[in-house]
Write a protein that holds these residues in place. Structure first.
Motif, PDB file in Angstrom:
ATOM      1  N   GLN A 356       0.832  -1.207   0.000  1.00  0.00           N
ATOM      2  CA  GLN A 356       0.000   0.000   0.000  1.00  0.00           C
ATOM      3  C   GLN A 356       0.866   1.256   0.000  1.00  0.00           C
ATOM      4  O   GLN A 356       0.605   2.212  -0.748  1.00  0.00           O
ATOM      5  N   SER A 549      -3.491  -6.226  -2.489  1.00  0.00           N
ATOM      6  CA  SER A 549      -2.791  -5.319  -1.567  1.00  0.00           C
ATOM      7  C   SER A 549      -3.710  -4.852  -0.448  1.00  0.00           C
ATOM      8  O   SER A 549      -3.278  -4.664   0.690  1.00  0.00           O
ATOM      9  N   SER A 550      -4.998  -4.664  -0.805  1.00  0.00           N
ATOM     10  CA  SER A 550      -5.986  -4.233   0.181  1.00  0.00           C
ATOM     11  C   SER A 550      -7.375  -4.434  -0.407  1.00  0.00           C
ATOM     12  O   SER A 550      -7.558  -4.275  -1.622  1.00  0.00           O
ATOM     13  N   ASP A 553      -8.606  -0.813  -2.430  1.00  0.00           N
ATOM     14  CA  ASP A 553      -7.354  -0.606  -3.171  1.00  0.00           C
ATOM     15  C   ASP A 553      -7.440   0.472  -4.239  1.00  0.00           C
ATOM     16  O   ASP A 553      -6.588   0.549  -5.122  1.00  0.00           O
TER      17      ASP A 553
END
Length: 563
Positions: A356, A549-550, A553
Protein backbone atom coordinates in the motif's frame (compact mmCIF):
# COMPACT_ATOMS: atom_id res chain seq x y z
CA UNK A 1 8.42 26.83 26.09
CA UNK A 2 5.52 26.73 23.65
CA UNK A 3 4.06 29.89 22.13
CA UNK A 4 0.33 30.54 22.04
CA UNK A 5 -1.04 33.03 19.51
CA UNK A 6 -4.50 34.42 20.29
CA UNK A 7 -6.58 36.55 17.95
CA UNK A 8 -8.29 39.61 19.45
CA UNK A 9 -11.10 41.59 17.85
CA UNK A 10 -10.30 44.98 19.41
CA UNK A 11 -8.49 46.47 22.41
CA UNK A 12 -9.03 49.82 24.16
CA UNK A 13 -8.17 51.15 27.61
CA UNK A 14 -11.57 49.97 28.84
CA UNK A 15 -12.56 47.02 26.67
CA UNK A 16 -11.30 43.87 24.95
CA UNK A 17 -13.46 42.02 22.43
CA UNK A 18 -12.72 38.29 22.06
CA UNK A 19 -14.09 35.46 19.97
CA UNK A 20 -15.67 32.67 22.00
CA UNK A 21 -12.78 30.22 21.59
CA UNK A 22 -10.20 32.90 22.40
CA UNK A 23 -12.18 33.83 25.51
CA UNK A 24 -12.34 30.20 26.74
CA UNK A 25 -8.58 29.74 26.45
CA UNK A 26 -7.85 33.15 28.00
CA UNK A 27 -10.22 32.30 30.88
CA UNK A 28 -8.52 28.94 31.42
CA UNK A 29 -5.00 30.39 31.42
CA UNK A 30 -5.96 32.83 34.19
CA UNK A 31 -7.16 29.88 36.29
CA UNK A 32 -3.78 28.10 36.20
CA UNK A 33 -1.27 28.67 38.99
CA UNK A 34 1.63 28.34 36.56
CA UNK A 35 1.74 29.82 33.06
CA UNK A 36 3.25 27.03 30.92
CA UNK A 37 3.14 28.90 27.59
CA UNK A 38 4.18 32.29 26.33
CA UNK A 39 1.03 34.08 25.18
CA UNK A 40 1.01 36.52 22.27
CA UNK A 41 -2.11 38.34 21.09
CA UNK A 42 -2.66 40.11 17.81
CA UNK A 43 -5.53 42.23 16.53
CA UNK A 44 -7.68 41.61 13.46
CA UNK A 45 -10.88 43.33 12.42
CA UNK A 46 -13.72 40.86 13.06
CA UNK A 47 -16.96 42.23 11.64
CA UNK A 48 -19.07 39.06 11.42
CA UNK A 49 -17.87 36.82 14.23
CA UNK A 50 -19.78 37.07 17.56
CA UNK A 51 -17.56 38.66 20.23
CA UNK A 52 -17.51 38.62 24.04
CA UNK A 53 -17.10 41.91 25.90
CA UNK A 54 -14.17 41.53 28.35
CA UNK A 55 -12.08 43.67 30.69
CA UNK A 56 -8.51 44.65 29.71
CA UNK A 57 -7.28 42.54 32.65
CA UNK A 58 -7.82 39.45 30.51
CA UNK A 59 -4.67 40.38 28.55
CA UNK A 60 -2.49 41.00 31.62
CA UNK A 61 1.01 39.54 31.27
CA UNK A 62 0.66 38.79 27.57
CA UNK A 63 2.62 40.23 24.66
CA UNK A 64 1.09 42.18 21.79
CA UNK A 65 2.46 41.19 18.40
CA UNK A 66 1.71 41.08 14.69
CA UNK A 67 0.31 37.84 13.38
CA UNK A 68 3.20 35.68 12.10
CA UNK A 69 2.75 34.44 8.52
CA UNK A 70 3.23 30.84 9.66
CA UNK A 71 0.26 30.94 12.05
CA UNK A 72 -2.80 29.03 10.88
CA UNK A 73 -5.92 30.94 11.88
CA UNK A 74 -9.49 30.44 10.68
CA UNK A 75 -12.91 31.52 11.91
CA UNK A 76 -13.26 28.13 13.59
CA UNK A 77 -9.82 28.25 15.16
CA UNK A 78 -8.67 31.72 16.32
CA UNK A 79 -5.98 30.31 18.63
CA UNK A 80 -2.77 28.49 17.68
CA UNK A 81 -0.26 26.71 19.92
CA UNK A 82 3.25 26.29 18.51
CA UNK A 83 6.42 24.51 19.57
CA UNK A 84 9.10 25.75 17.18
CA UNK A 85 11.75 23.33 18.45
CA UNK A 86 9.44 20.35 17.83
CA UNK A 87 7.95 21.78 14.60
CA UNK A 88 4.59 21.07 16.20
CA UNK A 89 1.39 23.09 15.81
CA UNK A 90 -1.71 22.34 17.86
CA UNK A 91 -5.13 23.54 16.68
CA UNK A 92 -8.54 23.12 18.27
CA UNK A 93 -9.88 24.24 21.63
CA UNK A 94 -9.61 20.97 23.58
CA UNK A 95 -6.27 19.95 22.08
CA UNK A 96 -4.71 23.32 22.92
CA UNK A 97 -6.01 23.26 26.49
CA UNK A 98 -4.85 19.65 27.01
CA UNK A 99 -1.35 20.48 25.75
CA UNK A 100 -1.24 23.57 27.96
CA UNK A 101 -2.46 21.65 31.00
CA UNK A 102 0.10 18.92 30.44
CA UNK A 103 2.93 21.45 30.29
CA UNK A 104 1.64 23.15 33.43
CA UNK A 105 1.21 19.91 35.38
CA UNK A 106 4.80 18.84 34.71
CA UNK A 107 6.01 22.05 36.38
CA UNK A 108 3.84 21.78 39.47
CA UNK A 109 2.01 18.52 40.21
CA UNK A 110 0.07 20.11 43.09
CA UNK A 111 -1.70 22.78 41.05
CA UNK A 112 -5.13 22.66 39.46
CA UNK A 113 -3.78 21.77 36.03
CA UNK A 114 -2.72 18.23 36.98
CA UNK A 115 -6.19 17.49 38.38
CA UNK A 116 -8.07 18.82 35.37
CA UNK A 117 -6.52 16.27 33.02
CA UNK A 118 -8.54 13.61 34.83
CA UNK A 119 -8.16 9.85 35.12
CA UNK A 120 -4.99 8.74 33.30
CA UNK A 121 -4.86 12.27 31.82
CA UNK A 122 -7.63 11.25 29.44
CA UNK A 123 -10.14 14.10 29.74
CA UNK A 124 -11.25 15.29 26.26
CA UNK A 125 -8.41 13.34 24.62
CA UNK A 126 -10.61 12.04 21.79
CA UNK A 127 -11.08 14.56 18.94
CA UNK A 128 -14.46 16.15 18.26
CA UNK A 129 -14.78 14.14 15.04
CA UNK A 130 -14.81 10.93 17.09
CA UNK A 131 -16.28 11.92 20.47
CA UNK A 132 -19.82 13.18 21.16
CA UNK A 133 -18.62 14.63 24.48
CA UNK A 134 -15.63 16.50 22.99
CA UNK A 135 -17.88 17.85 20.24
CA UNK A 136 -20.32 19.07 22.89
CA UNK A 137 -17.59 20.97 24.77
CA UNK A 138 -15.67 22.20 21.73
CA UNK A 139 -18.45 22.87 19.22
CA UNK A 140 -22.03 22.59 20.50
CA UNK A 141 -21.79 24.76 23.63
CA UNK A 142 -19.59 27.46 22.02
CA UNK A 143 -22.03 27.59 19.07
CA UNK A 144 -24.93 27.99 21.50
CA UNK A 145 -23.20 30.98 23.09
CA UNK A 146 -22.44 32.51 19.68
CA UNK A 147 -26.12 32.28 18.84
CA UNK A 148 -27.20 34.26 21.91
CA UNK A 149 -24.44 36.82 21.34
CA UNK A 150 -26.05 37.48 17.93
CA UNK A 151 -29.61 37.43 19.32
CA UNK A 152 -32.03 40.24 18.47
CA UNK A 153 -35.69 40.52 19.41
CA UNK A 154 -37.90 40.03 22.44
CA UNK A 155 -38.37 36.23 22.33
CA UNK A 156 -35.53 33.97 23.32
CA UNK A 157 -35.34 30.20 23.04
CA UNK A 158 -33.12 28.45 25.60
CA UNK A 159 -30.30 26.71 23.68
CA UNK A 160 -30.78 22.98 23.27
CA UNK A 161 -27.14 22.52 24.32
CA UNK A 162 -27.96 23.88 27.80
CA UNK A 163 -31.02 21.66 28.07
CA UNK A 164 -28.99 18.63 26.99
CA UNK A 165 -26.38 19.41 29.65
CA UNK A 166 -29.11 19.60 32.28
CA UNK A 167 -30.40 16.16 31.24
CA UNK A 168 -26.83 14.85 31.15
CA UNK A 169 -26.29 15.80 34.79
CA UNK A 170 -29.37 13.80 35.81
CA UNK A 171 -28.00 10.56 34.34
CA UNK A 172 -25.61 8.05 35.97
CA UNK A 173 -21.95 9.05 35.63
CA UNK A 174 -19.70 6.97 33.38
CA UNK A 175 -16.47 6.58 35.33
CA UNK A 176 -13.73 4.03 35.93
CA UNK A 177 -13.88 1.94 39.10
CA UNK A 178 -17.31 3.00 40.36
CA UNK A 179 -17.06 0.96 43.59
CA UNK A 180 -13.75 2.52 44.64
CA UNK A 181 -14.95 6.09 44.02
CA UNK A 182 -18.22 5.43 45.87
CA UNK A 183 -16.25 4.09 48.85
CA UNK A 184 -13.96 7.13 48.85
CA UNK A 185 -17.05 9.36 48.99
CA UNK A 186 -18.65 7.19 51.72
CA UNK A 187 -21.52 6.25 49.44
CA UNK A 188 -21.10 2.55 50.19
CA UNK A 189 -19.20 0.26 52.52
CA UNK A 190 -16.01 -1.63 51.66
CA UNK A 191 -17.70 -5.00 51.39
CA UNK A 192 -16.94 -6.71 48.05
CA UNK A 193 -20.53 -7.94 47.99
CA UNK A 194 -21.90 -4.40 47.70
CA UNK A 195 -24.00 -4.08 44.55
CA UNK A 196 -22.45 -1.40 42.36
CA UNK A 197 -25.63 -0.94 40.34
CA UNK A 198 -27.04 2.48 41.11
CA UNK A 199 -23.88 3.80 42.76
CA UNK A 200 -23.01 5.89 39.71
CA UNK A 201 -26.38 7.65 40.01
CA UNK A 202 -24.97 9.65 42.93
CA UNK A 203 -21.59 10.45 41.36
CA UNK A 204 -22.58 13.07 38.77
CA UNK A 205 -21.48 16.07 40.84
CA UNK A 206 -19.47 17.54 37.97
CA UNK A 207 -19.66 17.31 34.19
CA UNK A 208 -17.99 13.88 34.00
CA UNK A 209 -18.56 12.49 37.48
CA UNK A 210 -17.32 13.09 41.04
CA UNK A 211 -14.17 15.01 40.00
CA UNK A 212 -13.75 18.44 38.49
CA UNK A 213 -11.91 18.12 35.15
CA UNK A 214 -11.09 20.14 32.03
CA UNK A 215 -14.62 19.85 30.64
CA UNK A 216 -15.91 21.60 33.78
CA UNK A 217 -13.49 24.49 33.23
CA UNK A 218 -14.57 24.92 29.58
CA UNK A 219 -18.27 24.69 30.38
CA UNK A 220 -17.92 26.98 33.41
CA UNK A 221 -16.27 29.69 31.31
CA UNK A 222 -19.13 29.49 28.80
CA UNK A 223 -21.88 29.28 31.39
CA UNK A 224 -20.52 32.35 33.19
CA UNK A 225 -21.36 34.34 30.05
CA UNK A 226 -24.80 32.72 29.75
CA UNK A 227 -25.46 33.58 33.39
CA UNK A 228 -24.51 37.23 32.89
CA UNK A 229 -26.61 37.50 29.73
CA UNK A 230 -29.73 35.71 30.98
CA UNK A 231 -29.77 36.23 34.73
CA UNK A 232 -30.19 33.54 37.36
CA UNK A 233 -34.01 33.49 37.55
CA UNK A 234 -34.53 32.12 34.04
CA UNK A 235 -31.72 29.59 34.44
CA UNK A 236 -32.80 28.39 37.90
CA UNK A 237 -36.28 27.76 36.58
CA UNK A 238 -35.34 25.91 33.37
CA UNK A 239 -31.96 24.24 33.98
CA UNK A 240 -31.77 23.69 37.76
CA UNK A 241 -29.17 20.91 37.62
CA UNK A 242 -26.80 23.10 35.61
CA UNK A 243 -27.20 25.89 38.15
CA UNK A 244 -26.50 23.44 40.97
CA UNK A 245 -23.38 22.28 39.11
CA UNK A 246 -22.32 25.93 38.64
CA UNK A 247 -22.67 26.70 42.35
CA UNK A 248 -20.69 23.58 43.25
CA UNK A 249 -17.85 24.65 40.93
CA UNK A 250 -17.76 28.10 42.56
CA UNK A 251 -17.73 26.54 46.02
CA UNK A 252 -14.95 24.03 45.32
CA UNK A 253 -12.83 26.17 42.99
CA UNK A 254 -13.48 29.85 43.87
CA UNK A 255 -10.75 30.87 41.45
CA UNK A 256 -13.13 30.12 38.57
CA UNK A 257 -15.60 32.71 39.82
CA UNK A 258 -12.84 35.18 40.64
CA UNK A 259 -11.54 34.99 37.07
CA UNK A 260 -15.07 35.34 35.72
CA UNK A 261 -15.66 38.52 37.73
CA UNK A 262 -12.25 39.86 36.72
CA UNK A 263 -12.51 39.40 32.95
CA UNK A 264 -16.21 39.64 31.94
CA UNK A 265 -18.10 42.85 31.10
CA UNK A 266 -21.20 41.20 29.63
CA UNK A 267 -24.53 42.95 30.30
CA UNK A 268 -27.86 41.23 30.90
CA UNK A 269 -30.25 40.94 27.96
CA UNK A 270 -33.97 41.69 28.23
CA UNK A 271 -36.51 39.08 27.11
CA UNK A 272 -40.27 39.48 27.04
CA UNK A 273 -40.76 35.75 26.56
CA UNK A 274 -38.58 32.68 27.03
CA UNK A 275 -39.36 29.55 25.00
CA UNK A 276 -38.35 25.96 25.76
CA UNK A 277 -37.66 24.00 22.56
CA UNK A 278 -38.48 20.31 22.31
CA UNK A 279 -35.52 17.98 21.90
CA UNK A 280 -34.64 14.30 22.17
CA UNK A 281 -33.32 13.53 25.64
CA UNK A 282 -30.11 11.63 24.98
CA UNK A 283 -26.97 11.32 26.99
CA UNK A 284 -23.98 13.23 25.67
CA UNK A 285 -21.98 10.06 26.21
CA UNK A 286 -21.17 8.32 22.95
CA UNK A 287 -22.61 4.91 23.83
CA UNK A 288 -26.10 5.96 24.83
CA UNK A 289 -28.27 3.14 23.44
CA UNK A 290 -31.04 5.66 22.75
CA UNK A 291 -28.85 7.14 20.02
CA UNK A 292 -28.91 3.92 18.00
CA UNK A 293 -32.49 3.15 17.03
CA UNK A 294 -32.89 0.29 14.54
CA UNK A 295 -35.55 2.32 12.72
CA UNK A 296 -32.95 5.01 11.98
CA UNK A 297 -30.30 2.64 10.65
CA UNK A 298 -29.73 1.85 7.00
CA UNK A 299 -29.65 -1.80 6.03
CA UNK A 300 -28.46 -2.80 2.58
CA UNK A 301 -31.10 -4.89 0.86
CA UNK A 302 -30.25 -6.57 -2.41
CA UNK A 303 -33.32 -5.23 -4.22
CA UNK A 304 -32.29 -1.67 -3.26
CA UNK A 305 -28.77 -2.19 -4.56
CA UNK A 306 -30.06 -3.61 -7.84
CA UNK A 307 -32.45 -0.70 -8.23
CA UNK A 308 -29.78 1.96 -7.61
CA UNK A 309 -27.21 0.30 -9.89
CA UNK A 310 -29.86 0.29 -12.62
CA UNK A 311 -30.42 4.04 -12.35
CA UNK A 312 -27.31 5.08 -14.24
CA UNK A 313 -25.41 3.56 -17.17
CA UNK A 314 -22.31 1.62 -16.14
CA UNK A 315 -20.23 3.43 -18.76
CA UNK A 316 -20.82 6.73 -16.96
CA UNK A 317 -18.26 5.64 -14.36
CA UNK A 318 -14.58 6.53 -14.66
CA UNK A 319 -12.63 3.55 -16.05
CA UNK A 320 -9.54 2.22 -14.32
CA UNK A 321 -6.16 3.41 -15.56
CA UNK A 322 -3.95 0.39 -16.14
CA UNK A 323 -0.75 0.27 -14.11
CA UNK A 324 2.34 -1.85 -14.44
CA UNK A 325 1.66 -5.22 -12.83
CA UNK A 326 4.71 -5.04 -10.59
CA UNK A 327 4.20 -1.45 -9.57
CA UNK A 328 6.65 0.79 -7.73
CA UNK A 329 8.94 -0.86 -5.25
CA UNK A 330 10.74 0.91 -2.44
CA UNK A 331 14.25 -0.01 -1.43
CA UNK A 332 13.14 -0.88 2.09
CA UNK A 333 16.60 -1.95 3.21
CA UNK A 334 17.94 1.53 2.47
CA UNK A 335 15.45 3.15 4.85
CA UNK A 336 15.86 3.45 8.60
CA UNK A 337 13.82 0.88 10.48
CA UNK A 338 12.48 3.75 12.57
CA UNK A 339 10.38 4.92 9.60
CA UNK A 340 9.37 1.60 8.01
CA UNK A 341 6.46 -0.47 9.35
CA UNK A 342 8.67 -3.51 10.14
CA UNK A 343 8.79 -2.92 13.88
CA UNK A 344 5.21 -1.71 14.21
CA UNK A 345 3.06 -4.31 12.46
CA UNK A 346 2.56 -8.08 12.76
CA UNK A 347 4.03 -10.19 9.96
CA UNK A 348 0.57 -10.95 8.55
CA UNK A 349 -0.16 -7.30 7.85
CA UNK A 350 3.38 -6.19 7.03
CA UNK A 351 3.55 -7.28 3.39
CA UNK A 352 0.23 -5.71 2.46
CA UNK A 353 1.09 -2.47 4.29
CA UNK A 354 4.37 -2.24 2.39
CA UNK A 355 2.51 -2.72 -0.91
CA UNK A 356 0.00 0.00 0.00
CA UNK A 357 2.78 2.43 0.90
CA UNK A 358 4.65 1.68 -2.34
CA UNK A 359 1.55 2.47 -4.42
CA UNK A 360 0.90 5.74 -2.60
CA UNK A 361 4.56 6.84 -2.65
CA UNK A 362 4.76 6.10 -6.39
CA UNK A 363 1.67 8.21 -7.16
CA UNK A 364 2.86 11.15 -5.05
CA UNK A 365 6.38 11.12 -6.47
CA UNK A 366 4.95 11.26 -9.99
CA UNK A 367 3.30 14.58 -9.06
CA UNK A 368 6.03 16.05 -6.89
CA UNK A 369 8.29 18.93 -7.91
CA UNK A 370 11.34 20.27 -6.02
CA UNK A 371 10.08 22.43 -3.17
CA UNK A 372 6.53 21.07 -3.26
CA UNK A 373 4.73 21.08 0.09
CA UNK A 374 3.07 17.71 0.70
CA UNK A 375 0.39 17.12 3.34
CA UNK A 376 -0.36 13.67 4.75
CA UNK A 377 -3.92 14.03 6.03
CA UNK A 378 -5.23 11.59 8.66
CA UNK A 379 -1.59 10.57 8.95
CA UNK A 380 -1.92 8.30 12.01
CA UNK A 381 1.54 7.17 13.06
CA UNK A 382 3.06 8.73 9.93
CA UNK A 383 3.94 5.61 7.94
CA UNK A 384 3.34 7.32 4.57
CA UNK A 385 4.44 10.89 5.32
CA UNK A 386 7.68 10.00 7.09
CA UNK A 387 8.80 7.73 4.25
CA UNK A 388 8.15 10.48 1.69
CA UNK A 389 10.04 13.00 3.85
CA UNK A 390 13.02 10.64 3.88
CA UNK A 391 12.87 10.14 0.11
CA UNK A 392 12.34 13.86 -0.66
CA UNK A 393 14.70 15.84 1.62
CA UNK A 394 14.26 19.03 -0.44
CA UNK A 395 10.50 19.02 0.12
CA UNK A 396 8.46 19.84 3.22
CA UNK A 397 6.04 17.14 4.37
CA UNK A 398 3.28 18.00 6.84
CA UNK A 399 1.54 15.39 8.97
CA UNK A 400 -2.03 16.33 9.97
CA UNK A 401 -3.58 14.05 12.61
CA UNK A 402 -6.22 14.75 15.25
CA UNK A 403 -5.24 11.93 17.62
CA UNK A 404 -2.68 13.04 20.16
CA UNK A 405 -1.03 9.67 20.75
CA UNK A 406 -0.73 8.80 17.04
CA UNK A 407 1.04 12.07 16.28
CA UNK A 408 3.29 11.60 19.29
CA UNK A 409 4.45 8.23 17.89
CA UNK A 410 5.07 9.82 14.49
CA UNK A 411 7.19 12.56 16.04
CA UNK A 412 9.24 10.03 17.99
CA UNK A 413 9.86 7.95 14.86
CA UNK A 414 10.90 10.99 12.82
CA UNK A 415 13.22 12.14 15.60
CA UNK A 416 14.83 8.70 15.86
CA UNK A 417 15.44 8.70 12.10
CA UNK A 418 16.84 12.30 12.20
CA UNK A 419 14.35 13.57 9.60
CA UNK A 420 14.20 17.37 9.64
CA UNK A 421 11.81 18.28 6.79
CA UNK A 422 8.63 17.32 8.65
CA UNK A 423 6.03 19.56 10.29
CA UNK A 424 3.39 18.15 12.62
CA UNK A 425 -0.15 19.45 13.07
CA UNK A 426 -2.42 18.07 15.77
CA UNK A 427 -5.61 19.26 14.21
CA UNK A 428 -9.00 18.35 12.79
CA UNK A 429 -9.18 18.64 9.01
CA UNK A 430 -11.38 21.74 9.05
CA UNK A 431 -8.93 23.67 11.29
CA UNK A 432 -5.92 23.16 8.99
CA UNK A 433 -5.56 25.99 6.47
CA UNK A 434 -1.89 26.18 5.51
CA UNK A 435 -1.02 26.43 1.77
CA UNK A 436 0.20 23.20 0.15
CA UNK A 437 0.78 21.63 -3.26
CA UNK A 438 -0.11 17.94 -2.84
CA UNK A 439 -2.54 16.37 -0.39
CA UNK A 440 -2.62 12.65 0.28
CA UNK A 441 -4.52 10.24 2.51
CA UNK A 442 -4.13 6.49 2.89
CA UNK A 443 -7.31 4.79 4.08
CA UNK A 444 -8.96 7.90 5.49
CA UNK A 445 -12.21 6.49 6.87
CA UNK A 446 -15.57 7.32 5.35
CA UNK A 447 -16.32 11.01 5.04
CA UNK A 448 -12.70 11.88 5.98
CA UNK A 449 -11.69 11.02 2.39
CA UNK A 450 -14.26 13.54 1.13
CA UNK A 451 -13.05 16.21 3.55
CA UNK A 452 -9.47 15.65 2.34
CA UNK A 453 -10.68 15.94 -1.26
CA UNK A 454 -12.50 19.19 -0.44
CA UNK A 455 -9.46 20.58 1.35
CA UNK A 456 -7.24 19.86 -1.69
CA UNK A 457 -9.77 21.39 -4.10
CA UNK A 458 -10.09 24.54 -1.95
CA UNK A 459 -6.29 25.00 -2.20
CA UNK A 460 -6.14 23.96 -5.89
CA UNK A 461 -3.68 21.29 -4.80
CA UNK A 462 -3.08 17.93 -6.44
CA UNK A 463 -4.34 14.91 -4.52
CA UNK A 464 -3.65 11.20 -4.05
CA UNK A 465 -6.35 9.53 -1.96
CA UNK A 466 -7.03 5.90 -1.09
CA UNK A 467 -10.52 5.86 0.51
CA UNK A 468 -11.75 3.40 3.12
CA UNK A 469 -14.92 2.55 5.09
CA UNK A 470 -17.29 3.65 2.33
CA UNK A 471 -20.31 2.57 4.35
CA UNK A 472 -19.68 5.09 7.10
CA UNK A 473 -20.28 8.17 4.91
CA UNK A 474 -23.36 10.14 5.86
CA UNK A 475 -24.78 13.51 4.78
CA UNK A 476 -23.50 16.41 6.88
CA UNK A 477 -22.96 20.16 6.66
CA UNK A 478 -19.46 19.53 5.34
CA UNK A 479 -20.36 16.85 2.76
CA UNK A 480 -23.46 16.44 0.59
CA UNK A 481 -23.97 13.34 -1.52
CA UNK A 482 -23.75 12.79 -4.44
CA UNK A 483 -20.95 15.30 -4.77
CA UNK A 484 -20.81 15.64 -8.56
CA UNK A 485 -23.42 17.24 -10.80
CA UNK A 486 -23.11 14.23 -13.12
CA UNK A 487 -24.24 11.74 -10.46
CA UNK A 488 -26.96 14.06 -9.16
CA UNK A 489 -28.71 13.59 -12.51
CA UNK A 490 -29.16 9.90 -11.78
CA UNK A 491 -29.47 9.25 -8.02
CA UNK A 492 -30.56 10.96 -4.80
CA UNK A 493 -28.65 11.26 -1.52
CA UNK A 494 -30.39 8.26 0.06
CA UNK A 495 -29.70 6.14 -3.03
CA UNK A 496 -26.06 7.20 -2.89
CA UNK A 497 -25.84 5.93 0.70
CA UNK A 498 -27.07 2.51 -0.51
CA UNK A 499 -24.17 2.47 -2.99
CA UNK A 500 -21.70 3.47 -0.28
CA UNK A 501 -22.88 0.73 2.09
CA UNK A 502 -22.61 -1.88 -0.66
CA UNK A 503 -19.11 -0.67 -1.52
CA UNK A 504 -17.89 -2.19 1.75
CA UNK A 505 -18.84 -5.68 0.51
CA UNK A 506 -15.40 -6.26 -1.00
CA UNK A 507 -14.49 -9.60 0.49
CA UNK A 508 -12.13 -12.17 -1.01
CA UNK A 509 -12.37 -12.73 -4.77
CA UNK A 510 -14.44 -15.90 -4.35
CA UNK A 511 -17.21 -14.21 -2.36
CA UNK A 512 -20.43 -13.69 -4.39
CA UNK A 513 -20.81 -10.08 -3.17
CA UNK A 514 -17.29 -8.95 -4.07
CA UNK A 515 -17.99 -8.09 -7.72
CA UNK A 516 -21.01 -6.02 -6.72
CA UNK A 517 -19.01 -4.34 -3.95
CA UNK A 518 -16.28 -3.37 -6.39
CA UNK A 519 -18.82 -1.94 -8.81
CA UNK A 520 -20.27 0.20 -6.02
CA UNK A 521 -16.75 1.30 -4.99
CA UNK A 522 -16.10 2.38 -8.56
CA UNK A 523 -19.38 4.33 -8.62
CA UNK A 524 -18.69 6.16 -5.33
CA UNK A 525 -15.13 7.05 -6.33
CA UNK A 526 -16.24 8.10 -9.81
CA UNK A 527 -18.59 10.57 -8.15
CA UNK A 528 -15.72 11.88 -6.04
CA UNK A 529 -13.48 12.33 -9.07
CA UNK A 530 -16.22 13.88 -11.20
CA UNK A 531 -16.73 16.50 -8.47
CA UNK A 532 -13.05 17.44 -8.85
CA UNK A 533 -13.14 17.27 -12.65
CA UNK A 534 -16.07 19.70 -12.71
CA UNK A 535 -13.85 22.19 -10.84
CA UNK A 536 -10.92 22.03 -13.26
CA UNK A 537 -9.02 18.86 -12.32
CA UNK A 538 -7.58 16.18 -14.56
CA UNK A 539 -8.44 12.95 -12.72
CA UNK A 540 -7.44 9.30 -12.72
CA UNK A 541 -8.76 6.17 -10.97
CA UNK A 542 -6.52 3.13 -10.58
CA UNK A 543 -6.16 0.04 -8.42
CA UNK A 544 -3.17 -0.84 -6.28
CA UNK A 545 -0.77 -3.51 -7.48
CA UNK A 546 -0.30 -6.34 -6.95
CA UNK A 547 -3.94 -7.48 -6.62
CA UNK A 548 -4.78 -8.24 -3.00
CA UNK A 549 -2.79 -5.32 -1.57
CA UNK A 550 -5.99 -4.23 0.18
CA UNK A 551 -9.75 -4.81 -0.10
CA UNK A 552 -9.94 -1.01 -0.42
CA UNK A 553 -7.35 -0.61 -3.17
CA UNK A 554 -8.56 2.41 -5.18
CA UNK A 555 -6.12 5.25 -5.75
CA UNK A 556 -7.73 8.56 -6.72
CA UNK A 557 -5.38 11.08 -8.37
CA UNK A 558 -6.19 14.64 -9.38
CA UNK A 559 -4.14 17.48 -10.85
CA UNK A 560 -5.52 21.00 -11.00
CA UNK A 561 -5.35 22.10 -14.61
CA UNK A 562 -7.52 25.20 -15.15
CA UNK A 563 -9.63 27.86 -13.49
Amino acid sequence: MMDLYLRVGSVTDKDVMLEVESYIIAFALHCFDHQPVKVHYYMEVLEVTPLIHCCPAILDGWTKTDRPDSIVCTQKCPVTLVSKSERLTVLGLCSILRATLYKSSTKDSSNIASKLLGFRQGCLMAPAEASVWTQFCEVDMPDALKAILEWHGDRWSIPIALLRFDVHLSLPARIHNVRKRAQELSLCDSSPSTNVLGLSDNLHTYAEGPDMVLSDLILFSLFSVFRNLCGTDILNQNIPRVMEWYRKCVQVEPKFNKVSEMVLKVKKLKFSKVEIPTFEEQSIYKRDPRRYKPSNRIFTRQEDVDQVLGMFPIDVMIPYTEKEEKGYQLEWNSLSRHITPHDYLPTKRLERKMQQLENMVSAVMNLCQPGSIIVDFCSGGGHLGIILAALLPSNTVILVENKEESLKRARQRAMSAHIRNLDFYQSNLDYFDRPFDIGMALHACGMASDLVLQKCISHQASFVICPCCYGSVSPANSAVYPQSQKFKRYISGSEYIVLAHSADQTHDEEHPKTLQGRLCMQAVDSDRLFSAEELGYAVQLSRMTPPGSSPKDHVLVGIFSKL
